[in-house]
Design a protein around this motif. Structure first.
Motif, PDB file in Angstrom:
ATOM      1  N   PHE A 166       4.509   6.573  -2.522  1.00  0.00           N
ATOM      2  CA  PHE A 166       4.027   6.646  -3.904  1.00  0.00           C
ATOM      3  C   PHE A 166       5.092   7.206  -4.835  1.00  0.00           C
ATOM      4  O   PHE A 166       5.373   6.639  -5.895  1.00  0.00           O
ATOM      5  CB  PHE A 166       2.754   7.506  -3.959  1.00  0.00           C
ATOM      6  N   THR A 167       5.709   8.315  -4.456  1.00  0.00           N
ATOM      7  CA  THR A 167       6.684   8.948  -5.336  1.00  0.00           C
ATOM      8  C   THR A 167       7.966   8.121  -5.453  1.00  0.00           C
ATOM      9  O   THR A 167       8.567   8.040  -6.538  1.00  0.00           O
ATOM     10  CB  THR A 167       7.013  10.373  -4.857  1.00  0.00           C
ATOM     11  N   TYR A 168       8.413   7.505  -4.368  1.00  0.00           N
ATOM     12  CA  TYR A 168       9.598   6.645  -4.426  1.00  0.00           C
ATOM     13  C   TYR A 168       9.344   5.470  -5.363  1.00  0.00           C
ATOM     14  O   TYR A 168      10.205   5.107  -6.180  1.00  0.00           O
ATOM     15  CB  TYR A 168       9.951   6.127  -3.028  1.00  0.00           C
ATOM     16  N   PHE A 169       8.172   4.855  -5.247  1.00  0.00           N
ATOM     17  CA  PHE A 169       7.856   3.697  -6.081  1.00  0.00           C
ATOM     18  C   PHE A 169       7.766   4.089  -7.552  1.00  0.00           C
ATOM     19  O   PHE A 169       8.287   3.388  -8.426  1.00  0.00           O
ATOM     20  CB  PHE A 169       6.549   3.050  -5.624  1.00  0.00           C
ATOM     21  N   CYS A 170       7.124   5.219  -7.831  1.00  0.00           N
ATOM     22  CA  CYS A 170       7.002   5.674  -9.221  1.00  0.00           C
ATOM     23  C   CYS A 170       8.372   6.028  -9.806  1.00  0.00           C
ATOM     24  O   CYS A 170       8.629   5.800 -10.992  1.00  0.00           O
ATOM     25  CB  CYS A 170       6.072   6.879  -9.310  1.00  0.00           C
ATOM     26  N   LYS A 171       9.257   6.583  -9.003  1.00  0.00           N
ATOM     27  CA  LYS A 171      10.576   6.998  -9.492  1.00  0.00           C
ATOM     28  C   LYS A 171      11.526   5.820  -9.675  1.00  0.00           C
ATOM     29  O   LYS A 171      12.225   5.731 -10.684  1.00  0.00           O
ATOM     30  CB  LYS A 171      11.193   8.013  -8.520  1.00  0.00           C
ATOM     31  N   GLY A 226       9.569   3.249   5.697  1.00  0.00           N
ATOM     32  CA  GLY A 226       9.903   4.237   4.674  1.00  0.00           C
ATOM     33  C   GLY A 226      11.334   4.150   4.179  1.00  0.00           C
ATOM     34  O   GLY A 226      11.737   4.890   3.284  1.00  0.00           O
ATOM     35  N   GLY A 227      12.137   3.247   4.775  1.00  0.00           N
ATOM     36  CA  GLY A 227      13.507   3.081   4.306  1.00  0.00           C
ATOM     37  C   GLY A 227      14.307   4.364   4.390  1.00  0.00           C
ATOM     38  O   GLY A 227      14.442   4.989   5.437  1.00  0.00           O
ATOM     39  N   ARG A 228      14.834   4.774   3.261  1.00  0.00           N
ATOM     40  CA  ARG A 228      15.691   5.958   3.198  1.00  0.00           C
ATOM     41  C   ARG A 228      14.905   7.245   3.430  1.00  0.00           C
ATOM     42  O   ARG A 228      15.473   8.259   3.862  1.00  0.00           O
ATOM     43  CB  ARG A 228      16.366   5.989   1.827  1.00  0.00           C
ATOM     44  N   SER A 229      13.603   7.235   3.141  1.00  0.00           N
ATOM     45  CA  SER A 229      12.799   8.449   3.295  1.00  0.00           C
ATOM     46  C   SER A 229      12.368   8.686   4.742  1.00  0.00           C
ATOM     47  O   SER A 229      11.729   9.690   5.046  1.00  0.00           O
ATOM     48  CB  SER A 229      11.558   8.381   2.400  1.00  0.00           C
ATOM     49  N   SER A 230      12.722   7.786   5.638  1.00  0.00           N
ATOM     50  CA  SER A 230      12.338   7.912   7.042  1.00  0.00           C
ATOM     51  C   SER A 230      13.139   9.004   7.745  1.00  0.00           C
ATOM     52  O   SER A 230      14.303   9.264   7.416  1.00  0.00           O
ATOM     53  CB  SER A 230      12.578   6.576   7.757  1.00  0.00           C
ATOM     54  N   LEU A 239       0.834  -1.200   0.000  1.00  0.00           N
ATOM     55  CA  LEU A 239       0.000   0.000   0.000  1.00  0.00           C
ATOM     56  C   LEU A 239       0.871   1.252   0.000  1.00  0.00           C
ATOM     57  O   LEU A 239       2.020   1.221   0.420  1.00  0.00           O
ATOM     58  CB  LEU A 239      -0.899   0.029   1.241  1.00  0.00           C
ATOM     59  N   PHE A 240       0.286   2.349  -0.459  1.00  0.00           N
ATOM     60  CA  PHE A 240       0.945   3.650  -0.367  1.00  0.00           C
ATOM     61  C   PHE A 240       0.339   4.397   0.818  1.00  0.00           C
ATOM     62  O   PHE A 240      -0.861   4.707   0.828  1.00  0.00           O
ATOM     63  CB  PHE A 240       0.734   4.466  -1.645  1.00  0.00           C
ATOM     64  N   ARG A 241       1.150   4.695   1.809  1.00  0.00           N
ATOM     65  CA  ARG A 241       0.651   5.402   2.983  1.00  0.00           C
ATOM     66  C   ARG A 241       0.365   6.862   2.635  1.00  0.00           C
ATOM     67  O   ARG A 241       1.242   7.560   2.103  1.00  0.00           O
ATOM     68  CB  ARG A 241       1.667   5.339   4.123  1.00  0.00           C
ATOM     69  N   PRO A 242      -0.842   7.360   2.948  1.00  0.00           N
ATOM     70  CA  PRO A 242      -1.159   8.768   2.671  1.00  0.00           C
ATOM     71  C   PRO A 242      -0.185   9.718   3.366  1.00  0.00           C
ATOM     72  O   PRO A 242       0.162   9.526   4.535  1.00  0.00           O
ATOM     73  CB  PRO A 242      -2.580   8.929   3.234  1.00  0.00           C
ATOM     74  N   GLY A 243       0.259  10.723   2.630  1.00  0.00           N
ATOM     75  CA  GLY A 243       1.140  11.732   3.202  1.00  0.00           C
ATOM     76  C   GLY A 243       2.601  11.348   3.230  1.00  0.00           C
ATOM     77  O   GLY A 243       3.452  12.136   3.645  1.00  0.00           O
ATOM     78  N   LEU A 279      -0.336  -1.287  -4.861  1.00  0.00           N
ATOM     79  CA  LEU A 279       0.648  -1.251  -5.932  1.00  0.00           C
ATOM     80  C   LEU A 279       0.029  -1.472  -7.310  1.00  0.00           C
ATOM     81  O   LEU A 279       0.603  -1.065  -8.322  1.00  0.00           O
ATOM     82  CB  LEU A 279       1.734  -2.302  -5.684  1.00  0.00           C
ATOM     83  N   GLN A 280      -1.136  -2.113  -7.335  1.00  0.00           N
ATOM     84  CA  GLN A 280      -1.815  -2.366  -8.602  1.00  0.00           C
ATOM     85  C   GLN A 280      -2.798  -1.254  -8.987  1.00  0.00           C
ATOM     86  O   GLN A 280      -3.474  -1.342 -10.017  1.00  0.00           O
ATOM     87  CB  GLN A 280      -2.566  -3.709  -8.542  1.00  0.00           C
ATOM     88  N   GLY A 281      -2.882  -0.214  -8.174  1.00  0.00           N
ATOM     89  CA  GLY A 281      -3.765   0.904  -8.475  1.00  0.00           C
ATOM     90  C   GLY A 281      -5.182   0.742  -7.981  1.00  0.00           C
ATOM     91  O   GLY A 281      -6.061   1.549  -8.327  1.00  0.00           O
TER      92      GLY A 281
END
Length: 357
Positions: free
Chosen positions: A107-112, A121-125, A99-103, A304-306
Motif C-alpha cells: 500500500f505505501t509503496y504504491f501510494c508513494k 514485494g520486489g525491493r521491499s522483500s 491487491l494490497f497484502r495486509p501487513g 488498486l481501485q479502493g
C-alpha cells in the motif's frame, strides 16, 4: 536511499523476483584478505529451504565478486558482488497483483511511487537482506583483524521467553535458540503457527565482543542510534533495545548505573554504549520482529481501485522471520562496527596499513 554507512558505504540493489541481488561496498582498505568460503558459510546460515522452521524457497545464494579484489585481497577500490535469484516463483503472486497484502509495504509503496513490483514485494522483500549478509561477512573479515567477534541467537519466540543465553546452543539449533530449556517449545510453537497457516514474532539477541573504547560520533552519529537506525531498516523489525533496554525504564538510577572499580565496569546494563560511544564492554542488542505478514489465512484488504476485497496469499514464506532475521541483524551490527572503526582509524586506532603489512 539505498546506501548506508559513512566511511564504509554499502549500496544494495535488486528485487525479490528480479535477476538477482547485489551490492557495492566502498571504503574497504586495501590488502584485506577475502575468504570466499567464509562468505559462503555466512550465506548458508541465512538460507531458507533447510528445515520446516523457514521458508521453503531454496536459493543457491552464491556470491560472485565482480570488482575490488585481486589475487584474493581488496584493492581499495569499490568491491561489487552479485547473487543470482535462481528459485523465484512469480506465478504465486499473479492472483494478488491488484491487491494490497495486509501487513506489507504494498500500500505505501504504491501510494508513494504509483507503481509496485507485486512479485514477492520486489525491493521491499526480505530477499534484499542476502546482500546485507554477504556485505556483513566481508565486514567481519575486517573486524577480525581487530579482535572483534559477533554472535547472535533467538531469545524469544512468540510468548515463549528464553532466560538463558547460550551462543554455543544457538550454533547447533535449527532455530538458533539461545535457551536449550525452551527450544523444543519454541520449535513446536513455530510448527503450530505454520500448520494453522499463521505466523509468529520473535526476539533476536546480538552480541559483539572485543569492541574498543571510542566507537561512535556524538551527537548525531552515536553508536546506539546507528544500531537502531540500521536494525529498524530491516524487514519486520518493530523495536530495538541496547543493554537492558526497556527494562531500564523500570529501575532506579542506583540499580541501572554501571559502577566501576580499578579493573573496570562491574556490570553492563548499558549494553556497551555510554553517551553514544562504546565503552569497551560487550555490545548487546535485542531486536524485536513482528509476525511474518505473509500468512495463508484469508484477510480483508483493498484492491488498486479502493474496493474492499478478500486476500488469499500463496507462496513460500517464513513462519517466523525472526529466526533467519537474527543472522541479518548480526551482519548489520558487523557493518555498523566496521564503519565506526574506519571513522576512528585516523585518530584513535592503530594505522590500518600496519595491520595488513
Amino acid at each position: 536511499m539505498n546506501t548506508f554507512g559513512q566511511a564504509l558505504r554499502v549500496s544494495t540493489f535488486g528485487e525479490s523476483h528480479g535477476v538477482g541481488i547485489g551490492a557495492v561496498i566502498d571504503g574497504l582498505p586495501a590488502g584485506l584478505e577475502i575468504d570466499e568460503e567464509f562468505i559462503a558459510s555466512e550465506m548458508l546460515r541465512r538460507a531458507g529451504g533447510r528445515n520446516l522452521y523457514a521458508t521453503q524457497r531454496k536459493e543457491a545464494d552464491e556470491v560472485t565478486i565482480l570488482s575490488g579484489v585481486f589475487e584474493g585481497k581488496t584493492t581499495g577500490t569499490p568491491l561489487g558482488f552479485f547473487i543470482q535469484n535462481s528459485a523465484s516463483k512469480s506465478s504465486d503472486y499473479a492472483t494478488i497483483q491488484n491487491l494490497f497484502r495486509p501487513g506489507h509495504a504494498d500500500f505505501t509503496y504504491f501510494c508513494k511511487y504509483g507503481i509496485r513490483d507485486y512479485r514477492g514485494g520486489g525491493r521491499s522483500s526480505a530477499r534484499e537482506t542476502s546482500a546485507r549478509v554477504a556485505a556483513g561477512a566481508i565486514a567481519k573479515l575486517l573486524l577480525g583483524k581487530f579482535g572483534i567477534s559477533l554472535r547472535s541467537g533467538i531469545l524469544n519466540i512468540g510468548a515463549i521467553v528464553g532466560k538463558e543465553i547460550d551462543f554455543e546452543n544457538a550454533k547447533k539449533s535449527e532455530i538458533f535458540a539461545l535457551d536449550k530449556q525452551v527450544e523444543s517449545a519454541q520449535k513446536e510453537a513455530i510448527l503450530q503457527a505454520r500448520e494453522a497457516h499463521d505466523s509468529l514474532g520473535g526476539v533476536a539477541l546480538i552480541s559483539a565482543k572485543g569492541v574498543p573504547i571510542g566507537l561512535g560520533e556524538p551527537l548525531y552519529h552515536k553508536l546506539d542510534s546507528a544500531i537502531g537506525a540500521l536494525m529498524l531498516g530491516l524487514n519486520g523489525v518493530k523495536a530495538v533495545e541496547i543493554g537492558l533496554g526497556v527494562e531500564s525504564s523500570k529501575l532506579r538510577g542506583s540499580q541501572n548505573n554501571d559502577e566501576m572499580d580499578a579493573k573496570g565496569f562491574l556490570s553492563n546494563h548499558c549494553g556497551g554504549v555510554l553517551g553514544g560511544i562504546s565503552n569497551g564492554e560487550e555490545v548487546v542488542v535485542k531486536v524485536h520482529f513482528k509476525p511474518t505478514p505473509s500468512i495463508f489465512v484469508p484477510q480483508n484488504t483493498q484492491d488498486l481501485q479502493g474496493n474492499a476485497v478478500r486476500c488469499e496469499i500463496k507462496g513460500r514464506h517464513d513462519p517466523c522471520i525472526a529466526v533467519r532475521g537474527s543472522v541479518v541483524c548480526e551482519s548489520s551490527l558487523a557493518l555498523i562496527l566496521a564503519d565506526m572503526l574506519l571513522l576512528n582509524a585516523t585518530s584513535k586506532l592503530e594505522n590500518l596499513q600496519k595491520i595488513y603489512s
